[in-house]
Design an enzyme around this catalytic site. Sequence first.
Site, PDB file in Angstrom:
ATOM      1  N   HIS A  51     -24.913 -24.390 -46.167  1.00 37.59           N
ATOM      2  CA  HIS A  51     -23.480 -24.161 -46.021  1.00 37.59           C
ATOM      3  C   HIS A  51     -22.770 -25.505 -46.136  1.00 37.59           C
ATOM      4  CE1 HIS A  51     -23.560 -20.088 -43.686  1.00 37.59           C
ATOM      5  NE2 HIS A  51     -24.492 -20.132 -44.631  1.00 37.59           N
ATOM      6  N   GLU A  53     -20.574 -26.963 -44.298  1.00 35.36           N
ATOM      7  CA  GLU A  53     -20.508 -27.734 -43.061  1.00 35.36           C
ATOM      8  C   GLU A  53     -21.816 -28.470 -42.787  1.00 35.36           C
ATOM      9  OE1 GLU A  53     -19.688 -24.511 -43.566  1.00 35.36           O
ATOM     10  OE2 GLU A  53     -18.531 -23.741 -41.881  1.00 35.36           O
ATOM     11  N   CYS A  81     -19.487 -20.265 -39.299  1.00 30.82           N
ATOM     12  CA  CYS A  81     -20.381 -19.210 -38.815  1.00 30.82           C
ATOM     13  C   CYS A  81     -21.114 -19.716 -37.570  1.00 30.82           C
ATOM     14  CB  CYS A  81     -21.376 -18.840 -39.914  1.00 30.82           C
ATOM     15  SG  CYS A  81     -22.640 -20.113 -40.208  1.00 30.82           S
ATOM     16  N   CYS A  84     -23.279 -22.901 -38.282  1.00 31.04           N
ATOM     17  CA  CYS A  84     -22.477 -24.108 -38.491  1.00 31.04           C
ATOM     18  C   CYS A  84     -21.783 -24.540 -37.208  1.00 31.04           C
ATOM     19  CB  CYS A  84     -21.483 -23.880 -39.623  1.00 31.04           C
ATOM     20  SG  CYS A  84     -22.311 -23.677 -41.225  1.00 31.04           S
TER      21      CYS A  84
END
Length: 147
Positions: A51, A53, A81, A84
Site C-alpha cells: 500500500h 502508506e 486501512c 496501514c
Amino acid sequence: MINPFMAEAIEEAKKALKKDEVPVGAVIVKDDKIIARAHNLRETENQATYHAEILCIQEACNKLGTWRLDDCDLYVTLEPCPMCAGAIINARIRSVYFGAFDPKGGACGSVIDLFRGSSFNHTPVLYAGIMEEECEKVLKDFFKRLR
C-alpha cells in the site's frame, strides 16, 4: 483549498492509476519538505502489503535511518486501512492527513477508528477530508473505468 502536500500525494495516486493500481498516493513530510513518496503497487508486485502508506513509511525510515518518524506527517489520498493505520502508529508518525473516506475499509473513523479512543502507546493527530473531492475523483474515475 489546495494543500501542496496533498496535491503531491494526488500526483502519486495518478502514477498508480497509470499502472492499473487502485490510485492511492502518499507523501511523508518533515520540516516542511517531502522526504518520501509512494503509490500503491499491490497488483504490480503481487504483494498484499504494498500500500502507498507502507511503501512511503519504508522509504522515510530508510532515508532518516530510523524507524521513529515522530516528527513527520503523512499525507494520503485515501483513509488508511487497519494494516496501514497500525504501521502509522508503530512508526510514531505525528500527524495523518487523508483525503477521501473509505466506507468499506477505513480504519480512521469509517469502519473502525484505531487512532481515537485507543490504548495504543502512540496516537497520531488526524485531519480528514483534505482535498476530499480531488482525491475521490481519481478513485471514482478508476472504478468507473473498470465497469
